[in-house]
Design a protein around this motif. Structure first.
Motif, PDB file in Angstrom:
ATOM      1  N   ARG A  41      53.319  32.135  -1.364  1.00 47.97           N
ATOM      2  CA  ARG A  41      54.018  32.550  -2.512  1.00 47.97           C
ATOM      3  C   ARG A  41      54.823  31.525  -3.360  1.00 47.97           C
ATOM      4  NH1 ARG A  41      57.867  36.568  -0.038  1.00 47.97           N
ATOM      5  NH2 ARG A  41      57.212  35.913   2.031  1.00 47.97           N
ATOM      6  N   ASP A  42      55.148  30.371  -2.718  1.00 48.21           N
ATOM      7  CA  ASP A  42      56.191  29.482  -3.167  1.00 48.21           C
ATOM      8  C   ASP A  42      55.153  28.525  -4.185  1.00 48.21           C
ATOM      9  OD1 ASP A  42      58.698  27.974  -3.263  1.00 48.21           O
ATOM     10  OD2 ASP A  42      57.192  26.388  -3.191  1.00 48.21           O
TER      11      ASP A  42
ATOM     12  N   GLU B 222      56.002  40.192   1.869  1.00 46.71           N
ATOM     13  CA  GLU B 222      56.392  39.424   3.205  1.00 46.71           C
ATOM     14  C   GLU B 222      55.049  39.346   4.146  1.00 46.71           C
ATOM     15  OE1 GLU B 222      60.122  40.385   5.175  1.00 46.71           O
ATOM     16  OE2 GLU B 222      60.654  41.692   3.342  1.00 46.71           O
TER      17      GLU B 222
ATOM     18  N   LEU C  56      55.165  32.403   3.159  1.00 45.94           N
ATOM     19  CA  LEU C  56      56.241  32.044   2.095  1.00 45.94           C
ATOM     20  C   LEU C  56      55.396  30.828   1.371  1.00 45.94           C
ATOM     21  CD1 LEU C  56      59.075  32.194   1.068  1.00 45.94           C
ATOM     22  CD2 LEU C  56      59.741  30.760   2.837  1.00 45.94           C
ATOM     23  N   GLU C  57      54.838  29.885   2.201  1.00 45.11           N
ATOM     24  CA  GLU C  57      54.409  28.851   1.401  1.00 45.11           C
ATOM     25  C   GLU C  57      53.476  29.139   0.527  1.00 45.11           C
ATOM     26  OE1 GLU C  57      52.478  28.615   5.575  1.00 45.11           O
ATOM     27  OE2 GLU C  57      54.434  29.182   4.726  1.00 45.11           O
TER      28      GLU C  57
ATOM     29  N   GLU D 199      64.534  40.829   0.843  1.00 48.63           N
ATOM     30  CA  GLU D 199      63.525  41.412   2.116  1.00 48.63           C
ATOM     31  C   GLU D 199      63.874  42.934   1.567  1.00 48.63           C
ATOM     32  OE1 GLU D 199      65.405  40.368   5.527  1.00 48.63           O
ATOM     33  OE2 GLU D 199      64.803  38.103   5.456  1.00 48.63           O
TER      34      GLU D 199
ATOM     35  N   LEU E  29      61.818  35.296  -3.580  1.00 51.03           N
ATOM     36  CA  LEU E  29      61.426  34.814  -2.294  1.00 51.03           C
ATOM     37  C   LEU E  29      62.271  34.907  -1.021  1.00 51.03           C
ATOM     38  CD1 LEU E  29      60.016  31.274  -3.349  1.00 51.03           C
ATOM     39  CD2 LEU E  29      58.559  33.353  -2.669  1.00 51.03           C
ATOM     40  N   SER E  30      63.494  35.287  -1.291  1.00 56.81           N
ATOM     41  CA  SER E  30      64.607  35.516  -0.181  1.00 56.81           C
ATOM     42  C   SER E  30      64.886  36.858  -0.036  1.00 56.81           C
ATOM     43  CB  SER E  30      65.758  34.728  -0.797  1.00 56.81           C
ATOM     44  OG  SER E  30      66.491  35.069  -1.946  1.00 56.81           O
TER      45      SER E  30
END
Length: 516
Positions: free
Chosen positions: A436-437, A429, A433-434, A478, A475-476
């Motif tokens: 890792r995407d 984390e 996120l962008e 945690e 990605l989602s």
């Protein structure tokens, strides 16, 4: 009696005390049941001013007999169905807290934990109806048909009648039958409308959106707005992204892509038990299309390119001149960086230089004629030496100012070099996120096109997924780590056909540490 009135006796057993609801084909009264020692009940009377024909009454009776066998803790079943003087009626439990519409009107939007609690009950009741053989479609899921019991449970009113009987009642009362537009699915507005279990899910999605915002979506136009190109709305803050995904899935324009009532009940049950939604569940996946990135300033690329060009020019300049500046530029830097005493010396040196430059024309008048004119040459050379002495010192120091970074650069994140490193990075984390995407295409190259990922979480089966779906789950997710358990590769191209992984949550790690 011909017409129900306050304090009147209906069907010889019910003293009507208060009419608290009235519609186009029915009205609901709070009444005393004289057959049960005056217990308070709710009596729903259909077409009180119109007498239906015998055929319609027989069909309605058959339907009520079939519905009488329904039994679910969150399905509000009537005590009795009967017909009095051609007027059909239902006797139901009286619930003092009223309907969900009343609760919403008095208290406004509900908190997320209360919505999950409600969803457990209502989705559970719908799942019970939808899994009957044949499936029973409710067709009237709305806040008016969700009641609140004395122990604060949410109850869905049992289906009352088929569309054909309802249509007959509407015609008998001179009204045109139409479903509640605000809660109607888009497929019900087509040339050949078809009710299905997915239509009930759409109505439930509208109810959930209303509970979160206090308003129905699309200004109350329901699914017809989706047929005209309207977008499925997101939930506002402070509701979580996962709840928003769940509601939007219920409102999907395609009935085949809406979740089942059982899936909704399972998700809500998980929230009630753990106080959070499943981050790896059906509504926790995150894709690039669902992420709104912060828009960058259009000047930022221009500034970066300008700095790169200037840096290249400076590097080329020092490469050509071997790290030294020309005499004139060095002298300029020197005059601005020296102390006052050094500045005075530079001034004196400048005067010698000017004198030397005038020697060729001053020889005829100021210099002894006995000395040859060539004697002035050493003087000029000496002056030049004096002029060049201070130059080298500042010439070396000045480039240090160029090396200072002009702007604060954002941190760079190294791209992983192995599949396991990619998978661990997807759970990191600290990496945006962008970023890792953007690793998804690189990860897909490790796998065969139809590869399967078998995953467990905390040693419990999580499921089997396609590669793209599993990356969305990572990605989602945690506060978890991942380990690769087994890899099966294709013999021809060495691509991965099957991958077995285990996800371990922080909670499970802490629990294991405490046991040790």
């Amino acid at each position: 009696m011909s017409t129900p009135t306050k304090n009147g006796i209906f069907a010889e057993h019910y003293l009507l005390k208060e009419r608290f609801s009235i519609g186009k084909i029915s009205e609901v009264w709070r009444a005393e049941d004289w057959t049960s020692e005056g217990a308070i009940v709710a009596v729903k009377i259909f077409t009180p001013d119109i007498r239906l024909d015998n055929f319609s009454l027989e069909q309605l009776s058959k339907e009520q007999e079939a519905l009488a066998s329904l039994d679910h803790p969150y399905l509000l079943q009537p005590f009795r169905f009967d017909i009095f003087e051609g007027i059909p009626y239902l006797v139901m439990p009286y619930l003092a807290q009223g309907s969900l519409s009343r609760k919403l009107l008095e208290g406004g939007p509900l908190p997320e934990e209360e919505i999950a609690f409600l969803l457990t009950h209502i989705a559970g009741a719908l799942d019970y109806l939808h899994t009957r053989q044949p499936p029973i479609i409710h067709k009237q899921v709305s806040p008016d048909n969700i009641l609140i019991s004395d122990n604060d449970s949410y109850l869905l009113s049992a289906p009352e009648m088929s569309s054909s009987i309802r249509n007959i009642m509407f015609k008998a009362t001179g009204n045109q039958y139409s479903p509640a537009t605000a809660y109607a699915a888009p497929e019900l507005f087509r040339a050949h409308p078809v009710h299905s279990t997915a239509s009930d899910i759409f109505s439930l999605g509208v109810v959930l959106y209303e509970l979160c915002t206090g308003e129905v979506p699309w200004l109350g136009n329901g699914g017809v707005s989706l047929l005209k190109g309207a977008e499925v709305p997101y939930l506002p803050n402070p509701y979580s992204r996962i709840l928003s995904n769940l509601v939007r899935a219920c409102l999907h324009p395609d009935p085949e892509k809406r979740p089942t009532a059982r899936l909704l009940a399972d998700e809500a049950t998980y929230y009630n038990e753990y106080g959070k939604w499943k981050t790896y569940g059906s509504f926790g996946s995150v894709t690039a299309e669902s992420i709104v990135y912060k828009k960058r300033s259009p000047l930022l690329p221009v500034i970066l390119i300008t700095l790169l060009v200037l840096g290249a020019l400076v590097a080329a300049y020092f490469y050509v001149f071997n790290g030294k500046l020309p005499d004139k530029i060095a002298a300029t830097f020197s005059s601005t960086s020296h102390t006052a005493g050094q500045a005075a010396e530079d001034t004196a040196a400048g005067e010698d230089t000017r004198t030397a430059k005038k020697i060729p024309t001053a020889t005829a008048t100021n210099v002894n004629p006995k000395k040859p004119v060539t004697d002035t040459t050493p003087v000029t050379q000496k002056t030049r030496v004096t002029r060049q002495d201070p130059a080298p010192a500042p010439a070396v120091k000045k480039p240090e100012a160029v090396k200072k970074p002009p702007v604060q650069r954002s941190p760079s994140y190294p791209r992983p070099t192995s599949l396991e490193a990619y998978l661990k990075g997807m759970l990191n984390e600290e990496i945006p996120l962008e970023v890792r995407d953007q690793w998804k295409p690189a990860i897909r190259r490790y796998f065969a096109p139809d590869a399967i990922v078998y995953a467990t979480m905390d040693a419990s089966p999580l499921g089997s997924f396609g590669v793209a779906e599993f990356m969305d789950i990572l990605l989602s997710t945690e506060n978890a780590s991942i380990s690769v358990e087994n890899i099966i590769r294709d013999e021809e191209d060495d691509k991965i056909d099957e991958l077995n992984v285990n996800l371990t949550t922080v909670e499970a790690t802490l629990e294991q540490d405490s046991l040790e």
